[in-house]
Design an enzyme around this catalytic site. Structure first.
Site, PDB file in Angstrom:
ATOM      1  N   LYS A  52      50.885  48.199  43.815  1.00 30.25           N
ATOM      2  CA  LYS A  52      51.264  47.185  44.809  1.00 30.25           C
ATOM      3  C   LYS A  52      52.768  46.922  44.730  1.00 30.25           C
ATOM      4  CE  LYS A  52      46.700  45.129  44.811  1.00 30.25           C
ATOM      5  NZ  LYS A  52      45.772  44.135  44.278  1.00 30.25           N
ATOM      6  N   GLN A  96      45.947  38.846  40.830  1.00 29.83           N
ATOM      7  CA  GLN A  96      45.081  40.006  40.640  1.00 29.83           C
ATOM      8  C   GLN A  96      43.762  39.581  40.001  1.00 29.83           C
ATOM      9  OE1 GLN A  96      45.774  43.219  41.697  1.00 29.83           O
ATOM     10  NE2 GLN A  96      43.672  43.669  41.100  1.00 29.83           N
ATOM     11  N   ASP A 119      45.893  37.735  50.150  1.00 34.08           N
ATOM     12  CA  ASP A 119      44.590  38.357  49.907  1.00 34.08           C
ATOM     13  C   ASP A 119      43.553  37.838  50.899  1.00 34.08           C
ATOM     14  OD1 ASP A 119      44.149  40.395  48.131  1.00 34.08           O
ATOM     15  OD2 ASP A 119      44.026  39.117  46.353  1.00 34.08           O
TER      16      ASP A 119
END
Ligand code: NAP
Length: 282
Positions: A52, A96, A119
């Protein structure tokens, strides 16, 4: 006669999307900022976060990773999120997952400013999607819809089945298909006769995490098959939730594993960051 499916090249679609994002970033008077928070050293998460970071850097974002020790407390992580919420240079925050078991991941997700929730897991963004007013949408479902559009798969009125009802993939992808006017069935571990449900559908999205669970004879001839699963196969390589070798000769359109949905997830994270930056900064 069925000649074999069109195989969607997710890597190529994702690469084109990243180029488009990089071009847009170049034209901006600021650099969108993406901060990823990684708690602990889970090997898979470490690799995802590195990928990422690299992708964000490549499109010209201000990309930053905060690495915290595995024994970070709930309150310390909360404080870190609050700081990022207040930082005007940060447009997107991604924590994460999974988090270590002593941390309540739900509380942490709710602590993220919904406008920076790239997200798309914050309840406000989940609710917006469920109400048919999508804002920041989870990355993998967003990528799936882009693949369907790229392959020019008709969605309006199509019968679609989503295998799996997770908050990360199954439910949001079902909401997006519904918003695109498909008629959507959501199947899960309690669904009876899943094979017959699948055979009735024009579009099959498999997101259950069971290696080669969907067999070729579950697929209607010419149907579109999107395989989200990432599983270890019996020979050690990666396989999807669909028995690709069987499905490819029945389906009209299909995604491979690897190289299908997977590459879209990070590209859509970048797109979400760009959207978040534009919404905040005008
Ligand atoms: P998850 O949270 O474990 O959810 C799995 C879903 O599948 C659940 O809803 C479960 O039903 C259902 N299920 C399990 N066994 C089933 C069965 N035998 N028949 C019917 N339904 C069954 O998984 P997830 O996070 O959604 O991920 C699914 C897969 O996608 C995994 O392989 C994951 O690695 C992969 N994935 C890929 C990407 C990507 O970027 N390509 C991103 C995310 C996930 P119940 O609700 O009834 O338990």
């Amino acid at each position: 006669m069925q000649r074999g499916a069109h195989i969607i090249d997710g890597k190529a679609v994702a690469a084109r999307l990243r180029i488009k994002i990089a071009e847009k970033v170049q034209a901006l008077p600021y650099r969108p900022g993406l901060t990823v928070v990684l708690v602990g050293e889970d090997p898979a998460s470490t690799v995802y976060v590195r990928n990422k970071e690299r992708a964000a850097h490549e499109v010209g974002f201000e990309s930053n990773t905060i690495r915290l020790p595995v024994d970070t407390s709930q309150s310390a992580l909360h404080a870190c999120i609050t700081q990022l919420n207040e930082d005007p240079g940060v447009d997107g925050i991604l924590v994460q997952l999974p988090l270590p078991s002593h941390i309540d991941a739900g509380l942490i997700v709710r602590a993220i400013d919904p406008l920076k929730d790239v997200d798309g897991f914050h309840p406000e963004n989940v609710a917006a999607l469920a109400l048919g007013m999508p804002r920041l949408v989870p990355c993998t479902p967003r990528g799936i819809l882009l693949l369907l559009r790229e392959a020019e798969v008709p969605l309006r009125g199509a019968r679609a089945i989503v295998l799996g009802r997770s908050n990360i993939v199954g439910r949001p992808v079902a909401s997006l298909l519904l918003a695109a006017d498909a008629t959507v069935t959501i199947a899960h571990s309690r669904t009876r006769d899943i094979a017959s449900e699948c055979r009735r559908c024009d579009i099959l999205i498999a997101a259950i995490g069971r290696a080669e669970f969907v067999r070729g004879d579950w697929i209607a001839p010419g149907a579109t098959v999107i395989d989200v699963g990432i599983n270890r196969g019996t020979h050690g390589g990666l396989v999807g939730d669909v028995a690709f070798g069987e499905a490819v000769s029945v389906a009209g359109v299909i995604t491979p594993v690897p190289g299908g949905v997977g590459p879209m997830t990070i590209a859509c994270l970048l797109e979400n960051t760009l959207i978040a930056a534009a919404a905040r900064r005008g």
